[in-house]
Motif scaffolding. Structure first.
Motif, PDB file in Angstrom:
ATOM      1  N   SER A  21      49.912  29.258  51.354  1.00 20.86           N
ATOM      2  CA  SER A  21      48.554  29.339  50.893  1.00 20.86           C
ATOM      3  C   SER A  21      49.109  30.285  50.056  1.00 20.86           C
ATOM      4  N   CYS A  22      49.166  31.539  48.961  1.00 18.41           N
ATOM      5  CA  CYS A  22      49.500  32.684  48.509  1.00 18.41           C
ATOM      6  C   CYS A  22      47.749  33.491  48.063  1.00 18.41           C
ATOM      7  N   ALA A  23      47.289  33.981  48.883  1.00 22.87           N
ATOM      8  CA  ALA A  23      46.199  35.511  48.684  1.00 22.87           C
ATOM      9  C   ALA A  23      46.686  36.582  47.761  1.00 22.87           C
ATOM     10  N   VAL A  24      45.553  36.419  46.731  1.00 20.25           N
ATOM     11  CA  VAL A  24      46.456  37.391  46.249  1.00 20.25           C
ATOM     12  C   VAL A  24      44.937  38.378  45.844  1.00 20.25           C
ATOM     13  N   SER A  25      45.281  39.855  46.285  1.00 19.33           N
ATOM     14  CA  SER A  25      44.595  40.787  46.228  1.00 19.33           C
ATOM     15  C   SER A  25      42.987  41.273  45.411  1.00 19.33           C
ATOM     16  N   GLU A  26      43.756  40.666  43.727  1.00 21.82           N
ATOM     17  CA  GLU A  26      42.775  40.757  43.162  1.00 21.82           C
ATOM     18  C   GLU A  26      42.257  39.628  42.169  1.00 21.82           C
ATOM     19  N   SER A  27      41.999  39.699  41.128  1.00 21.65           N
ATOM     20  CA  SER A  27      41.339  38.224  40.146  1.00 21.65           C
ATOM     21  C   SER A  27      42.595  37.495  39.806  1.00 21.65           C
ATOM     22  N   ILE A  28      42.748  36.039  40.382  1.00 19.80           N
ATOM     23  CA  ILE A  28      43.524  35.384  39.681  1.00 19.80           C
ATOM     24  C   ILE A  28      44.080  35.287  37.977  1.00 19.80           C
ATOM     25  N   PHE A  29      42.580  35.037  37.561  1.00 16.42           N
ATOM     26  CA  PHE A  29      42.069  36.082  36.273  1.00 16.42           C
ATOM     27  C   PHE A  29      42.770  36.577  35.448  1.00 16.42           C
ATOM     28  N   SER A  30      43.194  37.832  36.012  1.00 15.79           N
ATOM     29  CA  SER A  30      43.807  39.210  35.824  1.00 15.79           C
ATOM     30  C   SER A  30      45.473  38.976  35.149  1.00 15.79           C
ATOM     31  N   PHE A  31      45.133  37.611  35.942  1.00 18.36           N
ATOM     32  CA  PHE A  31      47.414  37.338  35.516  1.00 18.36           C
ATOM     33  C   PHE A  31      47.180  36.455  34.475  1.00 18.36           C
ATOM     34  N   ASN A  32      48.315  35.931  33.491  1.00 23.38           N
ATOM     35  CA  ASN A  32      48.680  35.396  33.137  1.00 23.38           C
ATOM     36  C   ASN A  32      49.431  34.322  33.159  1.00 23.38           C
ATOM     37  N   ALA A  33      50.639  33.983  34.149  1.00 22.93           N
ATOM     38  CA  ALA A  33      51.219  33.039  34.954  1.00 22.93           C
ATOM     39  C   ALA A  33      50.923  33.165  36.389  1.00 22.93           C
ATOM     40  N   MET A  34      51.843  32.628  37.245  1.00 25.20           N
ATOM     41  CA  MET A  34      51.882  33.109  38.638  1.00 25.20           C
ATOM     42  C   MET A  34      52.994  30.791  38.787  1.00 25.20           C
ATOM     43  N   GLY A  35      53.634  31.527  40.066  1.00 29.66           N
ATOM     44  CA  GLY A  35      54.474  30.739  40.190  1.00 29.66           C
ATOM     45  C   GLY A  35      54.662  30.213  41.497  1.00 29.66           C
ATOM     46  N   TRP A  36      55.689  29.161  42.393  1.00 32.99           N
ATOM     47  CA  TRP A  36      55.991  29.045  43.577  1.00 32.99           C
ATOM     48  C   TRP A  36      57.470  29.012  43.595  1.00 32.99           C
ATOM     49  N   TYR A  37      58.316  30.340  43.782  1.00 35.24           N
ATOM     50  CA  TYR A  37      59.629  29.892  44.477  1.00 35.24           C
ATOM     51  C   TYR A  37      59.951  29.590  45.860  1.00 35.24           C
TER      52      TYR A  37
END
Length: 117
Positions: A21-37
């Motif tokens: 799991s990766c909890a983000v402190s802001e709305s993930i709608f704020s970001f254009n892309a996301m990933g796992w590395y």
């Protein structure tokens, strides 16, 4: 400052499963892309899976059919479901989010996944 907190790593036997799991402190709608590395000992950090700005989900060939990247917008959390784990999946796993407006990429601190008998 955007914060990302990964969890769910651990020791698992070959063939087993884990959900990161990766909890983000802001709305993930704020970001254009996301990933796992992931970064294995002695190797460079490499892409495992990402969701691009056009909504497509991409996977590294080595994890296709075994890993699933999904998100829960209500919890501002992204997940990596990992099945049929192999010893070569052993690595520190990191999540990130990308803001094209701010031209910044934010990373979590990483979570260790060890696949061993």
């Amino acid at each position: 400052q955007v914060q990302l907190v990964e969890s769910g790593g651990g020791l698992v036997q070959p063939g087993g499963s884990l959900r990161l799991s990766c909890a983000v402190s802001e709305s993930i709608f704020s970001f254009n892309a996301m990933g796992w590395y992931r970064q294995a000992p002695g190797k460079q950090r490499a892409l495992v899976a990402d969701i691009t700005s056009d909504g497509r989900t991409n996977y590294a060939d080595s994890v296709k059919g075994r890993f699933t990247f999904f998100r829960d917008n209500t919890k501002n959390t992204v997940y990596l479901e990992m099945n049929s784990l192999k010893p070569e999946d052993t690595a520190v796993y990191y999540c990130n989010v990308v803001s094209e407006v701010l031209k910044r990429t934010y990373w979590g601190q990483g979570t260790q996944v060890t696949v061993s008998a």
